[in-house]
Design a protein around this motif. Structure first.
Motif, PDB file in Angstrom:
ATOM      1  N   HIS A 115       0.824  -1.214   0.000  1.00 15.25           N
ATOM      2  CA  HIS A 115       0.000   0.000   0.000  1.00 15.25           C
ATOM      3  C   HIS A 115       0.859   1.266   0.000  1.00 15.25           C
ATOM      4  O   HIS A 115       0.380   2.336  -0.367  1.00 15.25           O
ATOM      5  CB  HIS A 115      -0.921   0.012   1.230  1.00 15.25           C
ATOM      6  N   GLN A 116       2.123   1.145   0.401  1.00 14.40           N
ATOM      7  CA  GLN A 116       2.984   2.328   0.533  1.00 14.40           C
ATOM      8  C   GLN A 116       3.883   2.568  -0.690  1.00 14.40           C
ATOM      9  O   GLN A 116       4.704   3.471  -0.695  1.00 14.40           O
ATOM     10  CB  GLN A 116       3.875   2.172   1.773  1.00 14.40           C
ATOM     11  N   VAL A 117       3.757   1.704  -1.717  1.00 15.24           N
ATOM     12  CA  VAL A 117       4.636   1.847  -2.882  1.00 15.24           C
ATOM     13  C   VAL A 117       3.814   1.839  -4.171  1.00 15.24           C
ATOM     14  O   VAL A 117       2.612   1.568  -4.169  1.00 15.24           O
ATOM     15  CB  VAL A 117       5.710   0.729  -2.920  1.00 15.24           C
ATOM     16  N   ASP A 118       4.506   2.138  -5.281  1.00 13.16           N
ATOM     17  CA  ASP A 118       3.835   2.180  -6.588  1.00 13.16           C
ATOM     18  C   ASP A 118       4.299   1.064  -7.519  1.00 13.16           C
ATOM     19  O   ASP A 118       3.529   0.532  -8.303  1.00 13.16           O
ATOM     20  CB  ASP A 118       4.142   3.523  -7.290  1.00 13.16           C
ATOM     21  N   VAL A 119       5.601   0.785  -7.444  1.00 12.16           N
ATOM     22  CA  VAL A 119       6.221  -0.156  -8.385  1.00 12.16           C
ATOM     23  C   VAL A 119       6.911  -1.264  -7.599  1.00 12.16           C
ATOM     24  O   VAL A 119       7.543  -0.994  -6.567  1.00 12.16           O
ATOM     25  CB  VAL A 119       7.258   0.576  -9.280  1.00 12.16           C
ATOM     26  N   VAL A 120       6.764  -2.488  -8.073  1.00 13.33           N
ATOM     27  CA  VAL A 120       7.409  -3.630  -7.410  1.00 13.33           C
ATOM     28  C   VAL A 120       8.346  -4.317  -8.397  1.00 13.33           C
ATOM     29  O   VAL A 120       7.952  -4.653  -9.517  1.00 13.33           O
ATOM     30  CB  VAL A 120       6.356  -4.644  -6.902  1.00 13.33           C
ATOM     31  N   ILE A 121       9.589  -4.490  -7.962  1.00 11.52           N
ATOM     32  CA  ILE A 121      10.583  -5.226  -8.763  1.00 11.52           C
ATOM     33  C   ILE A 121      11.005  -6.453  -7.961  1.00 11.52           C
ATOM     34  O   ILE A 121      11.295  -6.344  -6.771  1.00 11.52           O
ATOM     35  CB  ILE A 121      11.829  -4.353  -9.046  1.00 11.52           C
ATOM     36  N   SER A 122      11.009  -7.598  -8.625  1.00  9.95           N
ATOM     37  CA  SER A 122      11.502  -8.806  -7.955  1.00  9.95           C
ATOM     38  C   SER A 122      12.783  -9.268  -8.622  1.00  9.95           C
ATOM     39  O   SER A 122      12.843  -9.430  -9.846  1.00  9.95           O
ATOM     40  CB  SER A 122      10.458  -9.924  -8.017  1.00  9.95           C
ATOM     41  N   THR A 123      13.798  -9.476  -7.803  1.00  5.86           N
ATOM     42  CA  THR A 123      15.043 -10.091  -8.294  1.00  5.86           C
ATOM     43  C   THR A 123      15.338 -11.315  -7.433  1.00  5.86           C
ATOM     44  O   THR A 123      16.482 -11.580  -7.089  1.00  5.86           O
ATOM     45  CB  THR A 123      16.232  -9.096  -8.268  1.00  5.86           C
ATOM     46  N   LEU A 124      14.262 -12.035  -7.105  1.00  2.53           N
ATOM     47  CA  LEU A 124      14.453 -13.259  -6.323  1.00  2.53           C
ATOM     48  C   LEU A 124      15.155 -14.309  -7.182  1.00  2.53           C
ATOM     49  O   LEU A 124      15.019 -14.312  -8.410  1.00  2.53           O
ATOM     50  CB  LEU A 124      13.100 -13.784  -5.844  1.00  2.53           C
ATOM     51  N   PRO A 125      15.895 -15.211  -6.542  1.00  5.42           N
ATOM     52  CA  PRO A 125      16.669 -16.200  -7.312  1.00  5.42           C
ATOM     53  C   PRO A 125      15.796 -17.347  -7.807  1.00  5.42           C
ATOM     54  O   PRO A 125      14.635 -17.485  -7.407  1.00  5.42           O
ATOM     55  CB  PRO A 125      17.696 -16.687  -6.297  1.00  5.42           C
ATOM     56  N   TYR A 126      16.395 -18.192  -8.649  1.00  5.64           N
ATOM     57  CA  TYR A 126      15.671 -19.299  -9.268  1.00  5.64           C
ATOM     58  C   TYR A 126      14.854 -20.139  -8.284  1.00  5.64           C
ATOM     59  O   TYR A 126      13.673 -20.377  -8.523  1.00  5.64           O
ATOM     60  CB  TYR A 126      16.651 -20.184 -10.049  1.00  5.64           C
TER      61      TYR A 126
END
Ligand code: NAP
Length: 196
Positions: A78-89
């Motif tokens: 709720h506090q952000v606009d954009v989500v980036i995931s760089t989680l591993p395999y």
């Protein structure tokens, strides 16, 4: 000059290999940046503690938590606009938990799932790598079905990174099978390698 408010960015896996670049790029572009990371424990490596300190010095907000803490995720989203995931395999399918939380929060303007390799919707590699890409495709389809705006990033593969991982030059000599006659040209050669 018009005062444009920049997107607030939340990064999963931000302490990792690709993630650190994302965090630094986000901060240097002026975005309020938050990293969701597993908690520091007495067993945490010095490098993990160091990257947390480095991020804090850069003004990055670090929220400690696990990926299955649904309510915490929704509240943070709720506090952000954009989500980036760089989680591993190994955690690729855990992104389905992030997608579930984004569906509930309903406010995310763009999601960039953990891709950053070859374009998985357009290639058919050998079975072990295919199985990996199938999981990434599952995440893509879930993002589309959820109706969350997205960008899928195909950066192709960094040869030096994979040579280091697959060939492990620092370890004992290993047998390597190169399929074909070895003359095929390509910049994605690792997919044709099979280590025995
Ligand atoms: N194009 C290329 O050549 C290339 C090269 C490398 C990677 N990639 C892609 O980039 C993406 C990220 O890979 P990476 O190598 O950067 O990842 P990574 O460094 O192995 O991991 C990123 C972060 O994920 C978190 N994490 C690790 N295990 C976890 C777990 N069990 N539960 C929750 N979080 C966990 C850790 O952060 P915390 O400890 O802070 O939670 C870690 O720092 C992948 O999609 C990969 O395929 C592409």
């Amino acid at each position: 000059m018009e005062n444009i408010e920049l997107s607030k960015i939340l990064i999963f896996g931000g302490t990792g290999y690709i993630g650190k670049f994302m965090v630094k790029a986000s901060v240097s572009s002026g975005h309020k940046t938050c990293v969701y990371a597993r908690p520091i424990t007495p067993q945490s490596s010095p490098s993990k503690i160091q990257i947390h300190q480095e991020f804090q010095a850069m003004g990055v907000a670090i929220v400690e938590g696990e990926l299955d803490e649904h309510d915490k995720l929704v509240s943070l989203l709720h506090q952000v606009d954009v989500v980036i995931s760089t989680l591993p395999y190994p955690q690729v399918l855990a992104q389905l938990k992030i997608i579930d939380a984004m569906k509930v929060s309903g406010n995310i303007k763009r999601f960039i799932p953990s891709d950053f390799g070859i374009e998985e919707d357009r290639v058919s590699p050998l079975p072990p790598f295919q199985a990996f890409l199938d999981k990434k495709r599952e995440v893509r389809r879930a993002v589309e079905a959820a109706g969350i705006p997205y960008t899928f990033v195909a950066a192709n593969c960094c040869g030096a990174y994979f040579v280091n991982i697959l060939l492990r030059p620092h370890e004992q000599p290993r047998d390597i099978t190169v399929y074909g006659d070895g003359k095929a040209k390509g910049n994605c050669f690792f997919a044709t390698l099979f280590l025995s």
